[in-house]
Design an enzyme around this catalytic site. Structure first.
Site, short mmCIF file in Angstrom:
data_model
loop_
_atom_site.label_atom_id
_atom_site.label_comp_id
_atom_site.label_asym_id
_atom_site.label_seq_id
_atom_site.Cartn_x
_atom_site.Cartn_y
_atom_site.Cartn_z
N ALA A 187 0.83 -1.21 0.00
CA ALA A 187 0.00 0.00 0.00
C ALA A 187 0.86 1.25 0.00
CB ALA A 187 -0.95 -0.01 1.20
N ASP A 188 1.95 1.23 0.77
CA ASP A 188 2.89 2.36 0.78
C ASP A 188 3.45 2.61 -0.62
OD1 ASP A 188 2.93 3.23 3.47
OD2 ASP A 188 4.28 1.61 4.04
N LEU A 189 3.93 1.56 -1.24
CA LEU A 189 4.60 1.72 -2.53
C LEU A 189 3.62 2.10 -3.63
CD1 LEU A 189 7.12 -1.26 -2.33
CD2 LEU A 189 7.51 1.14 -1.77
#
Length: 413
Positions: A187-189
């Site tokens: 999700a971060d990336l």
């Protein structure tokens, strides 16, 4: 037991030295983000040639600087992984003098990256409406868990939380086991990649129309969009995908199989590949059988097909099958561990995984993976905390020596 530094995997990587890309030359970015999503967005922009200045707390800096072990040369490798090619300014933006300096920097930049919720942005005067008064052409990009609006806007969020909301955890893992997190901060990336893409589009519009842009990235929505191939079929059919491990619920056959030694992946995604597979393994009559003519037909008989293929592939080692299927142009591959990816000769040859000389010794790098006119990112490293503070204050906002000395005395920088 830790690995001696002289035996670290990085020393087996090819050494690379390359100039920076020039696609975003002249674009100034202030990166006020911490952890992974925002810093990754900033790194993507730096890789493409922007001057990205990371604004950090004078004491400790980005939270990710403390994420370890593992550390290399006293620096967090997690931090290194998403902060390549940036400059670092140590500045206390909670102090009045620090806010004054920050606003001068904002007046000079093209893009500001934030990972603060809306309430925190307003409290610090860093919301888009406030900053637009300082710099009307500013591209204001926010990455937060749930976006800047709505009932969840002020809730804190990490990658794990966003993955849970998106359904990716529910659909990851073997059916007999519980939900699983993806093995990387997905999700971060994804949110960081979305932010960089959106910033590029906003820069293009600003070039055309002369106006800035407010960009609002939600980690939950970025991760949920990633689930489109599962979500849209449910919305249109009511048929809900369930956790299936290494097997795809729509394509037959598309999954992991065991061989005589190591597991492998096999994707028979269309009718032509289906037939080529059976020709390659010496059973062309199976590929020609009319009861398996279409993917819909093969789904009906999936269990019996899988049983036959599983028995066949267990008869020989993986290397044998991968060579045979490569010659037949049938999609198949190994399931590599992280150390095998790190040693992958094709990734070394392409320059995707490499090492560069850093101020304290060699540093491993995982590349951009995008080429522009044959060139990819420059061979920069992540910055030391506050390493470029004086440089940026002098060059961007023309601070004099006495002013810099006063800021140091007051512990603002």
């Amino acid at each position: 037991m830790s690995t001696p530094e002289t035996q670290l995997p990085l020393h087996g990587l090819p050494i690379r030295s390359a100039p920076a890309l020039d696609l975003l030359t002249g674009i100034k970015v202030l990166d006020l983000t911490t952890s992974v999503a925002g810093p990754y967005a900033g790194q993507l922009l730096a890789d493409m040639g922007a001057t990205v200045v990371k604004v950090e707390k004078p004491k400790g800096g980005d939270d990710a600087r403390a994420w370890g072990p593992p550390f290399l040369h006293g620096e967090s490798l997690w931090f290194m992984s998403v902060n390549r090619g940036k400059k670092s300014v140590a500045l206390d933006i909670a102090a009045t003098q620090g806010q004054e300096v920050l606003r001068k920097l904002i007046a000079e930049c093209d893009v500001i990256l934030l990972n603060l919720v809306a309430r925190a942005q307003r409290k610090l005067g860093l919301d888009a409406a406030s900053l637009r008064k300082i710099n009307p052409r500013l591209i204001h990009a926010s990455i937060s868990g749930f976006g800047l609006q709505g009932s969840r806007a002020d809730l804190p969020c990490y990658d794990l939380i966003a993955e849970g909301y998106s359904s990716v955890m529910d659909l990851t893992g073997e059916p007999e086991n519980g939900p699983q997190k993806v093995g990387t901060p997905a999700a971060d990336l994804l949110a960081g990649g979305d932010a960089a893409m959106a910033i590029l589009a906003a820069l293009l519009r600003r070039e055309r129309e002369g106006k800035g842009c407010d960009i609002d990235i939600s980690m939950v929505e970025s991760m949920s969009r990633f689930m489109t191939p599962k979500l849209t079929p449910y919305l249109g059919s009511g048929e809900m995908a369930r956790r299936a491990g290494g097997r795809d619920s729509v394509i037959a056959i598309y999954q992991v199989f065991e061989t005589a030694d190591d597991p492998m992946t096999l994707g028979l995604g269309n009718d032509a590949i289906w037939k080529r597979f059976w020709v390659a393994v010496g059973q062309s009559e199976v590929g020609a059988d009319p009861k398996y003519a279409s993917n819909m037909d093969r789904r009906v008989f999936r269990d019996e097909i899988v049983k036959v293929i599983a028995g066949l592939l267990r008869s020989k080692p993986r290397a044998y099958w991968l060579e045979l299927l490569a010659q037949a142009r049938v999609p198949a591959g190994p399931i590599q561990r992280i150390d095998e990816v790190a040693r992958d000769p094709a990734l070394h040859e392409s320059g995707f995984i490499y090492r560069v000389a850093g101020p304290d010794g060699d540093v491993p790098q995982v590349g951009l993976g995008i080429r522009f006119d044959g060139q990819t990112e420059g061979s920069g490293t992540s910055p030391k905390l506050g390493a470029n503070t004086e440089e940026i204050l002098r060059n961007w906002i023309r601070c004099e020596d006495a002013e810099i000395a006063e800021l140091r005395t007051q512990q603002i920088i």
